[in-house]
Write a protein that holds these residues in place. Structure first.
Motif, PDB file in Angstrom:
ATOM      1  N   TYR A  26       0.810  -1.202   0.000  1.00 15.03           N
ATOM      2  CA  TYR A  26       0.000   0.000   0.000  1.00 15.03           C
ATOM      3  C   TYR A  26       0.853   1.266   0.000  1.00 15.03           C
ATOM      4  O   TYR A  26       1.785   1.404   0.787  1.00 15.03           O
ATOM      5  CB  TYR A  26      -0.855  -0.062   1.266  1.00 15.03           C
ATOM      6  N   THR A  29      -0.959   8.196   0.252  1.00 13.29           N
ATOM      7  CA  THR A  29      -0.907   9.484  -0.446  1.00 13.29           C
ATOM      8  C   THR A  29      -0.435  10.562   0.535  1.00 13.29           C
ATOM      9  O   THR A  29      -0.462  10.372   1.750  1.00 13.29           O
ATOM     10  CB  THR A  29      -2.296   9.903  -0.963  1.00 13.29           C
ATOM     11  N   GLU A  32      -3.226  11.490   2.950  1.00  7.55           N
ATOM     12  CA  GLU A  32      -3.424  10.554   4.059  1.00  7.55           C
ATOM     13  C   GLU A  32      -2.305  10.714   5.096  1.00  7.55           C
ATOM     14  O   GLU A  32      -2.558  10.677   6.300  1.00  7.55           O
ATOM     15  CB  GLU A  32      -3.446   9.109   3.554  1.00  7.55           C
ATOM     16  N   ARG A  47     -13.022   8.629  11.132  1.00  8.46           N
ATOM     17  CA  ARG A  47     -13.111   7.771   9.946  1.00  8.46           C
ATOM     18  C   ARG A  47     -13.558   8.608   8.759  1.00  8.46           C
ATOM     19  O   ARG A  47     -14.525   9.372   8.886  1.00  8.46           O
ATOM     20  CB  ARG A  47     -14.115   6.638  10.179  1.00  8.46           C
ATOM     21  N   PRO A  48     -12.900   8.479   7.605  1.00 11.40           N
ATOM     22  CA  PRO A  48     -13.299   9.261   6.419  1.00 11.40           C
ATOM     23  C   PRO A  48     -14.779   9.082   6.083  1.00 11.40           C
ATOM     24  O   PRO A  48     -15.448  10.037   5.682  1.00 11.40           O
ATOM     25  CB  PRO A  48     -12.413   8.684   5.305  1.00 11.40           C
ATOM     26  N   ALA A  49     -15.318   7.867   6.274  1.00 12.34           N
ATOM     27  CA  ALA A  49     -16.696   7.575   5.882  1.00 12.34           C
ATOM     28  C   ALA A  49     -17.735   8.251   6.781  1.00 12.34           C
ATOM     29  O   ALA A  49     -18.924   8.253   6.480  1.00 12.34           O
ATOM     30  CB  ALA A  49     -16.926   6.065   5.882  1.00 12.34           C
ATOM     31  N   PHE A  80      -7.976  13.563   0.244  1.00 13.14           N
ATOM     32  CA  PHE A  80      -7.904  12.183   0.731  1.00 13.14           C
ATOM     33  C   PHE A  80      -9.241  11.754   1.357  1.00 13.14           C
ATOM     34  O   PHE A  80      -9.768  10.680   1.049  1.00 13.14           O
ATOM     35  CB  PHE A  80      -6.779  12.022   1.769  1.00 13.14           C
ATOM     36  N   ALA A  83     -12.107  11.301  -1.101  1.00 14.87           N
ATOM     37  CA  ALA A  83     -11.894  10.178  -2.021  1.00 14.87           C
ATOM     38  C   ALA A  83     -12.129   8.844  -1.317  1.00 14.87           C
ATOM     39  O   ALA A  83     -12.227   7.789  -1.953  1.00 14.87           O
ATOM     40  CB  ALA A  83     -10.477  10.222  -2.586  1.00 14.87           C
ATOM     41  N   ASN A  84     -12.203   8.867   0.025  1.00 16.61           N
ATOM     42  CA  ASN A  84     -12.302   7.625   0.787  1.00 16.61           C
ATOM     43  C   ASN A  84     -13.512   7.543   1.708  1.00 16.61           C
ATOM     44  O   ASN A  84     -13.532   6.735   2.638  1.00 16.61           O
ATOM     45  CB  ASN A  84     -11.022   7.427   1.610  1.00 16.61           C
ATOM     46  N   ASN A  85     -14.501   8.426   1.466  1.00 14.33           N
ATOM     47  CA  ASN A  85     -15.660   8.404   2.372  1.00 14.33           C
ATOM     48  C   ASN A  85     -16.820   7.635   1.768  1.00 14.33           C
ATOM     49  O   ASN A  85     -16.705   7.061   0.699  1.00 14.33           O
ATOM     50  CB  ASN A  85     -16.078   9.830   2.762  1.00 14.33           C
TER      51      ASN A  85
END
Ligand code: HEC
Length: 85
Positions: A26, A29, A32, A47-49, A80, A83-85
């Motif tokens: 992994y 970025t 991140e 948490r991004p989500a 970041f 893009a990750n949520n």
């Protein structure tokens, strides 16, 4: 081989082993990396989500300002998170 040396060799093997696996897997970025470095000094890393594309810019700005995080760093973190949520 004395004990300290044996221990050192064993430790080196473990470190090299993990490092290799990490690199081949992994790639983090810049956003991140900045998020992880700057957003957990006061609380656990959110948490991004947990938040939407509309909410993250506001939150990153609010807390980024507290630690005088550069605009470019805030932008990378927002990129970041959204893009990750
Ligand atoms: C100077 C300390 C500090 C830093 C650094 C910090 N925060 Fe916070 N953050 C807080 C405080 C205080 C709260 C309020 C929640 C609480 O009372 O636990 C909070 C809450 C939050 C919440 C929950 C929603 C809310 O507003 O209550 C989110 C999401 C959040 N922070 C994101 C971030 C992000 C993203 C970063 C990195 C840019 C960051 N924080 C860095 C202090 C900080």
């Amino acid at each position: 081989m004395n004990r300290a040396l044996k221990y050192g060799v064993a430790l080196a093997v473990v470190l090299i082993g993990c490092g290799g696996a990490y690199r081949s897997g992994y790639q983090m970025t810049e956003g991140e990396r900045l998020f992880r470095a700057n957003c957990r000094s006061c609380h656990v890393l959110p948490r991004p989500a947990k938040y939407t594309d509309e909410e993250w810019p506001r939150l990153v700005k609010r807390y980024g300002e507290k630690i005088r995080l550069a605009d470019s760093s805030q932008a990378a973190i927002i990129e970041f998170l959204t893009a990750n949520n």
